[in-house]
Design a protein around this motif. Structure first.
Motif, mmCIF file in Angstrom:
data_model
loop_
_atom_site.group_PDB
_atom_site.id
_atom_site.type_symbol
_atom_site.label_atom_id
_atom_site.label_comp_id
_atom_site.label_asym_id
_atom_site.label_seq_id
_atom_site.Cartn_x
_atom_site.Cartn_y
_atom_site.Cartn_z
ATOM 1 N N PHE A 97 0.833 -1.209 0.000
ATOM 2 C CA PHE A 97 0.000 0.000 0.000
ATOM 3 C C PHE A 97 0.870 1.262 0.000
ATOM 4 O O PHE A 97 0.651 2.193 0.771
ATOM 5 N N ALA A 99 1.084 3.576 -2.095
ATOM 6 C CA ALA A 99 0.533 4.723 -2.815
ATOM 7 C C ALA A 99 -0.856 5.012 -2.295
ATOM 8 O O ALA A 99 -1.602 4.093 -1.955
ATOM 9 N N GLN A 100 -1.194 6.296 -2.198
ATOM 10 C CA GLN A 100 -2.593 6.651 -1.983
ATOM 11 C C GLN A 100 -3.076 7.399 -3.231
ATOM 12 O O GLN A 100 -3.731 6.817 -4.067
ATOM 13 N N CYS A 101 -2.687 8.666 -3.382
ATOM 14 C CA CYS A 101 -3.113 9.355 -4.608
ATOM 15 C C CYS A 101 -2.283 8.880 -5.794
ATOM 16 O O CYS A 101 -2.740 8.913 -6.931
ATOM 17 N N ASN A 134 12.429 12.726 -3.224
ATOM 18 C CA ASN A 134 11.076 12.554 -3.755
ATOM 19 C C ASN A 134 10.063 12.854 -2.659
ATOM 20 O O ASN A 134 10.096 12.256 -1.588
ATOM 21 N N ILE A 135 9.145 13.781 -2.951
ATOM 22 C CA ILE A 135 8.155 14.169 -1.961
ATOM 23 C C ILE A 135 6.907 13.311 -2.106
ATOM 24 O O ILE A 135 6.416 13.099 -3.209
ATOM 25 N N CYS A 136 6.414 12.805 -0.977
ATOM 26 C CA CYS A 136 5.112 12.134 -0.933
ATOM 27 C C CYS A 136 4.279 12.864 0.102
ATOM 28 O O CYS A 136 4.779 13.200 1.171
ATOM 29 N N ARG A 137 3.008 13.121 -0.217
ATOM 30 C CA ARG A 137 2.166 13.863 0.704
ATOM 31 C C ARG A 137 1.037 13.013 1.282
ATOM 32 O O ARG A 137 0.188 13.537 1.998
ATOM 33 N N CYS A 138 0.981 11.722 0.940
ATOM 34 C CA CYS A 138 -0.119 10.887 1.463
ATOM 35 C C CYS A 138 0.330 9.807 2.423
ATOM 36 O O CYS A 138 -0.298 9.585 3.446
ATOM 37 N N THR A 139 1.383 9.085 2.074
ATOM 38 C CA THR A 139 1.637 7.818 2.762
ATOM 39 C C THR A 139 2.395 7.963 4.067
ATOM 40 O O THR A 139 2.426 7.017 4.854
ATOM 41 N N GLY A 140 3.082 9.104 4.273
ATOM 42 C CA GLY A 140 3.962 9.204 5.425
ATOM 43 C C GLY A 140 5.259 8.446 5.221
ATOM 44 O O GLY A 140 5.986 8.216 6.184
ATOM 45 N N TYR A 141 5.553 8.046 3.995
ATOM 46 C CA TYR A 141 6.822 7.418 3.571
ATOM 47 C C TYR A 141 7.033 5.984 4.062
ATOM 48 O O TYR A 141 7.700 5.192 3.391
ATOM 49 N N GLU A 142 6.518 5.648 5.241
ATOM 50 C CA GLU A 142 6.820 4.336 5.816
ATOM 51 C C GLU A 142 6.442 3.193 4.862
ATOM 52 O O GLU A 142 7.252 2.288 4.633
ATOM 53 N N ILE A 145 9.095 2.968 2.073
ATOM 54 C CA ILE A 145 10.351 2.377 2.531
ATOM 55 C C ILE A 145 10.183 0.861 2.658
ATOM 56 O O ILE A 145 11.027 0.074 2.191
ATOM 57 N N LEU B 46 -9.407 10.887 -3.625
ATOM 58 C CA LEU B 46 -8.084 11.463 -3.887
ATOM 59 C C LEU B 46 -7.016 10.617 -3.222
ATOM 60 O O LEU B 46 -5.995 11.107 -2.751
ATOM 61 N N GLY B 47 -7.277 9.310 -3.168
ATOM 62 C CA GLY B 47 -6.289 8.395 -2.625
ATOM 63 C C GLY B 47 -6.696 7.786 -1.304
ATOM 64 O O GLY B 47 -6.047 6.870 -0.810
ATOM 65 N N GLN B 225 -3.449 2.468 6.307
ATOM 66 C CA GLN B 225 -2.614 3.373 5.507
ATOM 67 C C GLN B 225 -3.046 4.821 5.704
ATOM 68 O O GLN B 225 -2.223 5.728 5.711
ATOM 69 N N VAL B 228 -1.527 5.886 9.134
ATOM 70 C CA VAL B 228 -0.074 6.086 9.061
ATOM 71 C C VAL B 228 0.233 7.394 8.329
ATOM 72 O O VAL B 228 1.006 8.234 8.803
ATOM 73 N N GLY B 229 -0.392 7.587 7.171
ATOM 74 C CA GLY B 229 -0.151 8.798 6.391
ATOM 75 C C GLY B 229 -0.660 10.035 7.107
ATOM 76 O O GLY B 229 -0.008 11.085 7.094
ATOM 77 N N TRP B 232 1.563 11.281 9.825
ATOM 78 C CA TRP B 232 2.680 12.052 9.253
ATOM 79 C C TRP B 232 2.261 13.503 9.031
ATOM 80 O O TRP B 232 3.006 14.448 9.314
ATOM 81 N N MET B 233 1.027 13.686 8.512
ATOM 82 C CA MET B 233 0.538 15.057 8.310
ATOM 83 C C MET B 233 0.415 15.779 9.649
ATOM 84 O O MET B 233 0.700 16.981 9.746
ATOM 85 N N ILE B 268 10.644 10.423 9.842
ATOM 86 C CA ILE B 268 9.479 9.700 10.356
ATOM 87 C C ILE B 268 9.882 8.785 11.511
ATOM 88 O O ILE B 268 11.060 8.519 11.739
#
Lengths: 161, 340
Positions: A97, A99-101, A134-142, A145, B46-47, B225, B228-229, B232-233, B268
């Motif tokens: 998972f 990816a979100q957007c 690389n910037i991601c704004r949905c997943t929190g990167y975890e 990785i 939007l995801g 998910q 978790v995301g 982060w926000m 993170i």
């Protein structure tokens, strides 16, 4: 404006195209070649959405002058899978998972591919460094990785098999 | 320089949706010529998983495999009305509308199947794998696709349904202002561990532990998910995001990804999440939805952790190194409050 003919390899195929003087590689790939995998994010080289591989090295295609890739080999996410068979990175991104957007995904995949091509068994810290541009704004990167580490172990299993 | 550990706690109640004008959303469900189903919505994915969760809800209600349902959220000009994807309302509001629409479409599908099998529709059940059969007699069966095709091309029926969810407007008491603005609440609690550098004022999050109660988790991986995301926000709101500082004036402030900072993959922290499921009576299959609350508890928990670590109470976000350092200086040095 002057138009220059250039040739390069695009995902393993020869590509010949006229490019406008000063145009960037991202524009040429999307509008000229019709490869919409690399995304336009910031247009100033800070988000990484447009990352493609030039001779195996990650490049920000929005900042790369198209004429400079003449005679070189470009890889994008369109060329990652073989037909319906996904690249292990793509499969790992789906399974984790990652990816979100999905807007950052093409750039993330290419940054990750470059890492694994050079370093098939990276540490977590090495993955973090490889995707730091690389910037991601949905997943929190975890999840991203985790996906890259997962792909790395899948690919090493394949090599030893 | 010393790194001061700190731990902060926060708990939140989060309202699902809102009741300004009833908070309506609509859904339309119909069978396609191939006997599969389309759910038409104007709700935006939007995801966050709107399409996945409404697809599951429609398939479950219709009694068909999830593969046989397509969710179309393409166009808010031509689709049924939706208030929007905000206020954590999507799963709850739109899900309820989808259930209502799918029930109506299912009734037509069952009538059509009954006519083909020459039985009473009340005696029919779906197996969720694409078959409709007589209760207790699985051999007397018809495919859901075949039944829908018979309805459309033989019996002259459209296999379709309409659904809407509208919260009854809660009157405001003129004396007290009391009203019931929402139909259900989700809940969360979070413990954040941090370290504060008393020389630079930097705060780094080292661990998050949280528990979320959000009704039934209709799709547990999507819930995870989002949490978790979203956390982060929350970290980003708490510690990074600002158009300040700017010296000497606004034109020197952050304007792009270079200066408007958010946490990167190196910033993170491990986040352990427990999902508690307490199905909401008015939720679709008991679901409430995570949504915005993913980010909310992080902010107060981080602020409390900073106080715990160095004794500085910061009341305006984000908690930048500059504010932490000024606070430490005003207190005459770091004053750890640690009691854990």
């Amino acid at each position: 404006m002057a138009r220059t003919p250039i040739e390069f390899r695009h995902n393993g195929r020869d590509q010949a195209i006229f490019v406008e003087e000063g145009s960037n590689l991202l524009d040429v790939l999307r509008r000229g070649v019709g490869d919409f995998a690399p995304k336009y994010g910031c247009g100033q080289g800070t988000c990484g959405c447009c990352t493609v591989l030039v001779d195996g090295e990650p490049h920000l295609s929005c900042l790369t002058l198209a004429e400079t890739v003449a005679g070189r080999s470009i890889e994008t996410t369109s060329g990652l899978g073989k037909g319906v068979e996904l690249h292990p990175l793509q499969q790992a991104f789906m399974d984790n998972f990652a990816a979100q957007c999905g807007y950052c995904t093409p750039g993330m995949l290419m940054a990750a591919k470059s890492l694994l091509d050079h370093n098939p068994s990276p540490s977590r810290q090495e993955v973090v460094e490889a995707i730091a541009g690389n910037i991601c704004r949905c997943t929190g990167y975890e999840p991203i990785i985790a996906a890259v580490l997962d792909a790395s172990s899948r690919m090493s299993g394949r090599r030893s098999a | 320089m010393t790194l001061h550990p700190g731990r902060g706690f926060a708990a939140i109640n989060y309202p699902i949706g809102m009741n300004l004008g009833g908070d309506p959303s609509q859904a339309l469900v119909h069978s396609n010529p191939d006997g599969k189903f389309t759910v038409a919505l104007s709700s935006i994915d939007l995801g966050q998983g709107m399409k996945s969760v409404t697809r599951q809800i429609a398939a479950e209600t219709l009694g068909v495999p999830v593969e046989d349902v397509y969710v179309d959220t393409a166009d808010s000009d031509t689709g049924p009305h939706c208030m929007g994807s905000f206020a954590s309302r999507g799963t709850h509001r739109v899900g309820n509308a989808v259930i209502q629409a799918a029930k109506e479409a299912r009734a037509v599908m069952m009538e059509a199947a009954a006519e083909e099998l020459e039985v009473n529709p009340d005696d029919l059940v779906t197996d969720g794998k694409g078959n409709i059969h007589v209760k207790g007699a699985p051999s007397r069966s018809i495919g859901t696709g075949t039944a829908c095709a018979a309805a459309q091309f033989k019996q002259g029926k459209t296999v379709s349904g309409r659904g809407i969810f509208l919260v009854p407007l809660s009157p405001v008491d003129p004396e007290t202002g009391e009203m019931t603005p929402v139909t259900c609440f989700a809940h969360a609690a979070m413990v954040v561990d941090i370290e504060v550098d008393d020389e630079t004022g930097e705060v780094s999050v080292t661990q998050m532990n949280s528990a979320y109660e959000l009704g039934r988790a209709l799709n547990p991986k999507l819930v995870e998910q989002q949490l978790v995301g979203g956390a982060w926000m929350g970290m980003s709101h708490a510690l990074w995001e600002t158009t300040e500082p700017y010296y000497p004036d606004r034109s020197h402030g952050p304007i792009d990804f270079n200066d408007y900072l958010m946490p990167g993959p190196g910033d993170i922290a491990p986040h352990h999440i427990s999902i508690l499921e307490r199905p909401a009576p008015d939720g679709p299959f008991g679901g409430k939805g995570p949504g915005e609350m993913c980010a909310n508890p992080v902010l107060p928990a981080v602020a409390n952790a900073v106080f715990n670590a160095v004794g500085v109470r910061i009341t305006d976000l984000p908690i930048t190194p500059e504010k932490v350092l000024r606070g430490i200086r005003a207190n005459g040095g770091a004053k750890p409050q640690r009691r854990w």
